[in-house]
Design an enzyme around this catalytic site. Structure first.
Site, mmCIF file in Angstrom:
data_model
loop_
_atom_site.group_PDB
_atom_site.id
_atom_site.type_symbol
_atom_site.label_atom_id
_atom_site.label_comp_id
_atom_site.label_asym_id
_atom_site.label_seq_id
_atom_site.Cartn_x
_atom_site.Cartn_y
_atom_site.Cartn_z
ATOM 1 N N HIS A 192 0.848 -1.365 0.069
ATOM 2 C CA HIS A 192 -0.017 0.090 0.090
ATOM 3 C C HIS A 192 0.909 1.469 -0.195
ATOM 4 C CE1 HIS A 192 -3.058 2.810 1.071
ATOM 5 N NE2 HIS A 192 -4.159 1.855 0.709
ATOM 6 N N ASP B 264 -7.956 -5.344 -0.249
ATOM 7 C CA ASP B 264 -8.617 -6.321 -1.292
ATOM 8 C C ASP B 264 -8.188 -7.743 -1.149
ATOM 9 O OD1 ASP B 264 -7.674 -3.521 -3.119
ATOM 10 O OD2 ASP B 264 -9.377 -4.484 -3.133
HETATM 11 C C1 SDX Z 1 -6.023 -0.006 -3.170
HETATM 12 O O1 SDX Z 1 -4.204 4.410 -2.390
HETATM 13 C C2 SDX Z 1 -5.307 3.806 -1.554
HETATM 14 O O2 SDX Z 1 -5.550 4.334 -0.528
HETATM 15 C C3 SDX Z 1 -6.038 2.571 -2.423
HETATM 16 C C4 SDX Z 1 -6.855 1.935 -1.741
HETATM 17 C C5 SDX Z 1 -8.352 2.539 -1.430
HETATM 18 O O3 SDX Z 1 -8.902 2.190 -0.427
HETATM 19 O O4 SDX Z 1 -8.439 3.573 -2.328
HETATM 20 O O5 SDX Z 1 -6.394 1.528 -0.426
HETATM 21 C C6 SDX Z 1 -7.389 0.613 -2.409
HETATM 22 O O6 SDX Z 1 -5.836 0.327 -4.208
HETATM 23 C C7 SDX Z 1 -5.237 -1.065 -2.288
HETATM 24 C C8 SDX Z 1 -4.202 -1.514 -3.292
HETATM 25 C C9 SDX Z 1 -4.434 -2.679 -4.271
HETATM 26 N N1 SDX Z 1 -3.353 -3.162 -5.045
HETATM 27 C C10 SDX Z 1 -2.902 -4.156 -4.992
HETATM 28 O O7 SDX Z 1 -3.025 -5.100 -3.912
HETATM 29 C C11 SDX Z 1 -1.949 -4.758 -5.955
HETATM 30 C C12 SDX Z 1 -0.642 -4.995 -5.371
HETATM 31 N N2 SDX Z 1 0.050 -3.836 -4.767
HETATM 32 C C13 SDX Z 1 0.923 -3.011 -5.375
HETATM 33 O O8 SDX Z 1 1.121 -3.149 -6.720
HETATM 34 C C14 SDX Z 1 1.583 -2.125 -4.645
HETATM 35 O O9 SDX Z 1 1.752 -2.233 -3.366
HETATM 36 C C15 SDX Z 1 0.514 -0.541 -4.682
HETATM 37 C C16 SDX Z 1 0.131 -0.120 -6.170
HETATM 38 C C17 SDX Z 1 -0.437 -0.942 -3.843
HETATM 39 C C18 SDX Z 1 1.555 0.396 -3.994
HETATM 40 O O10 SDX Z 1 2.458 0.682 -4.984
HETATM 41 P P1 SDX Z 1 3.455 1.712 -4.651
HETATM 42 O O11 SDX Z 1 3.452 2.570 -3.415
HETATM 43 O O12 SDX Z 1 3.854 2.681 -5.699
HETATM 44 O O13 SDX Z 1 5.011 0.736 -4.198
HETATM 45 P P2 SDX Z 1 5.925 0.338 -5.332
HETATM 46 O O14 SDX Z 1 5.180 -0.264 -6.315
HETATM 47 O O15 SDX Z 1 6.945 1.389 -5.552
HETATM 48 O O16 SDX Z 1 6.364 -0.792 -4.586
HETATM 49 C C19 SDX Z 1 7.406 -0.728 -3.564
HETATM 50 C C20 SDX Z 1 8.393 -2.002 -3.716
HETATM 51 C C21 SDX Z 1 8.873 -2.391 -5.052
HETATM 52 O O17 SDX Z 1 9.821 -3.245 -5.069
HETATM 53 P P3 SDX Z 1 11.394 -2.307 -5.263
HETATM 54 O O18 SDX Z 1 11.387 -1.836 -6.679
HETATM 55 O O19 SDX Z 1 11.603 -1.761 -4.100
HETATM 56 O O20 SDX Z 1 12.694 -3.743 -5.384
HETATM 57 O O21 SDX Z 1 7.501 -3.152 -3.367
HETATM 58 C C22 SDX Z 1 7.322 -3.865 -4.377
HETATM 59 C C23 SDX Z 1 7.657 -3.327 -5.667
HETATM 60 O O22 SDX Z 1 8.138 -4.210 -6.730
HETATM 61 N N3 SDX Z 1 5.778 -4.084 -4.201
HETATM 62 C C24 SDX Z 1 5.323 -5.505 -4.507
HETATM 63 C C25 SDX Z 1 4.152 -5.619 -4.179
HETATM 64 N N4 SDX Z 1 3.721 -4.306 -3.848
HETATM 65 C C26 SDX Z 1 4.878 -3.583 -3.903
HETATM 66 N N5 SDX Z 1 6.056 -6.642 -4.725
HETATM 67 C C27 SDX Z 1 5.233 -7.838 -4.720
HETATM 68 N N6 SDX Z 1 3.906 -7.832 -4.658
HETATM 69 C C28 SDX Z 1 3.122 -6.669 -4.196
HETATM 70 N N7 SDX Z 1 2.232 -6.742 -3.863
#
Ligand code: SDX
Length: 429
Positions: free
Chosen positions: A306, A363
């Protein structure tokens, strides 16, 4: 007023620091460009506040979520969804008279214009219900023009807000009936918000729907937990579109489209696909985590991570407990629940997820409960939209109530070609 100092180009520029009611601080850069010629760059707005808001407070480090100051745990346990919708939009829980008027608006505006039913004839049964929802919400501005005013008037707003909150259920249920070839079920005036939605979804002329209070409570909890989440991707979209003075229907339609993405509201559908894949193909928890950690796999552990919560998402905790309770106290069984719990436990022990502070978000467990209720997987994000609608409306109203209304227009840093000139086709290499 606290100040931050920016030293650049031999100048020291003082920038005011604003402090929120919970002690959050931000540098107000409203005058940065005029005073320094600089803008800021923050791809994905990870460090940028777009507004001051009184609606929702999140503390991502302590796992706190409050709507208008009331903890989400109390609202999930004790409030109705219509009470929470009113609280978010108008700032306080409704008294009896206010609740009666709001409920009446919801009841009176639960049907959609009969001519709008013809839109469904144009959608194939396989149409994704989010595409239908966005289309039908935008089309409401064609049929409900009496509520639709360019100059934002309070009395029309109340009806427009209630009409949207009520009719989004009807549109969602009708899209489901359309997908299974069953006749649309009209709403019943004597049913409360969630019961009426379940009735429109699952009643049929040959198999009458019998309301189940446990299911209604689970659905109400799900909708409350989704109701707002400050400046997330889709709500920020609603604010940006609304800032151009686009009407509420068009603004909400844009938010629904933004919510559809699998990184955002579309994740709940991807979580079930992920859990079913493990269940159906015998993939091990370790294999699933390994692909999520593999940068080249482009696979994520959906339902984890998140932008704001760097500790637990309080909504995920509530839903996990809800899922464990409902499956323990009933004859309902779902192998995905145990897989989800195992997956969460393994991820929370894994260095990759620990290091990146990745925890289950809303989710991760919501899909299991939507599935238990009988909602088809491709409608999970529609359910997210139904829940989030009051928050989107509240944020749109707060923006319009703020004076002056400033159209949102971010800047950029240009990195393209410097000056060059047109070359006629015959002279090009
Ligand atoms: C919602 O914003 C809100 O409030 C949203 C929400 C709401 O109520 O409106 O809470 C609802 O959208 C919840 C999120 C649902 N999405 C997912 O579950 C999809 C999986 N999660 C990710 O794609 C990610 O965690 C996000 C999109 C939620 C957050 O992305 P960020 O903050 O941009 O973080 P990032 O993508 O830069 O990740 C940081 C690191 C990266 O690795 P490095 O490059 O540092 O090595 O963490 C890794 C990412 O690759 N990472 C994950 C991951 N989430 C982050 N790796 C594997 N699986 C994951 N789920």
């Amino acid at each position: 007023m606290e100040k931050a100092e920016l030293i650049y180009g031999g100048k020291t520029i003082g920038l005011p620091v604003v402090t929120g009611t919970e002690g959050e601080k931000a540098i107000d850069i409203s005058r940065l460009r005029q005073e320094s010629g600089l803008i800021t760059l923050d791809v994905g707005y990870q460090n940028t506040g777009s507004c001051m808001s009184e609606i929702t407070f999140i503390d991502g480090d302590r796992g706190i979520l409050r709507y208008r100051g009331i903890p989400i745990e109390e609202l999930a346990e004790r409030a109705s969804f219509s009470e929470v919708a009113y609280l978010l939009i108008y700032g306080d829980l409704p008294n009896r008279a206010e609740q009666a008027v709001f409920s009446q608006y919801l009841t009176q505006n639960s049907m959609i214009h009969e001519e709008m039913l013809r839109f469904f004839d144009g959608f194939p049964p396989t149409a994704h219900p989010m595409a239908i929802l966005a289309t039908m919400v935008n089309a409401m501005s064609v049929y409900y023009t009496d509520y639709y005013t360019e100059d934002f008037q309070a009395q029309t707003f109340d009806l427009m807000a209630a009409s949207l909150i009520s009719r989004i259920r009807t549109i969602a249920a009708y899209s489901y009936k359309h997908s299974i070839g069953q006749p649309h079920i009209y709403p019943k005036p004597d049913l409360k918000y969630t019961a009426n939605f379940l009735y429109m979804m699952f009643d049929s002329p040959v198999d009458p729907y019998v309301p189940d209070p446990d299911i209604e409570k689970v659905l109400s909890t799900l909708l409350i937990l989704h109701a707002d989440h400050e400046q997330n991707c889709s709500t920020s979209t609603v604010r940006l579109v609304g800032s151009s003075m686009a009407n509420l229907y068009a603004s909400i339609c844009s938010g629904i489209c933004a919510l559809w993405g699998p990184l955002h509201g579309g994740a709940n559908q991807k979580v079930i696909d992920m859990l079913e894949n493990i269940d159906r193909n015998g993939i091990s928890i370790e294999e699933c985590l390994a692909s999520a950690k593999d940068k080249n796999s482009r696979v994520r552990l959906f339902g984890f991570g998140h932008r704001v919560y760097k500790s637990h998402d309080p909504r995920a905790r509530i839903l996990k407990q809800c899922a464990k309770t409902i499956f323990r106290n009933s004859d309902r069984r779902d192998s995905l629940v145990n897989i989800a719990i195992e997956l969460e436990e393994a991820a929370l022990k894994d260095e990759f997820f620990i290091e990146r502070k990745l925890y289950p978000n809303i989710d991760f467990y919501s899909g299991i409960l939507f599935r238990m209720i009988g909602i088809p997987t491709n409608m999970f994000t529609v359910m997210f939209a139904i829940g989030r609608l009051p928050g989107m409306i509240a944020q749109w109203k707060e923006m319009h109530d703020a004076t002056p209304l400033k159209i949102g227009r971010p800047r950029q840093i240009y990195t393209g070609s410097t000056l060059r000139h047109y070359i006629p086709l015959e002279e090009r290499p």
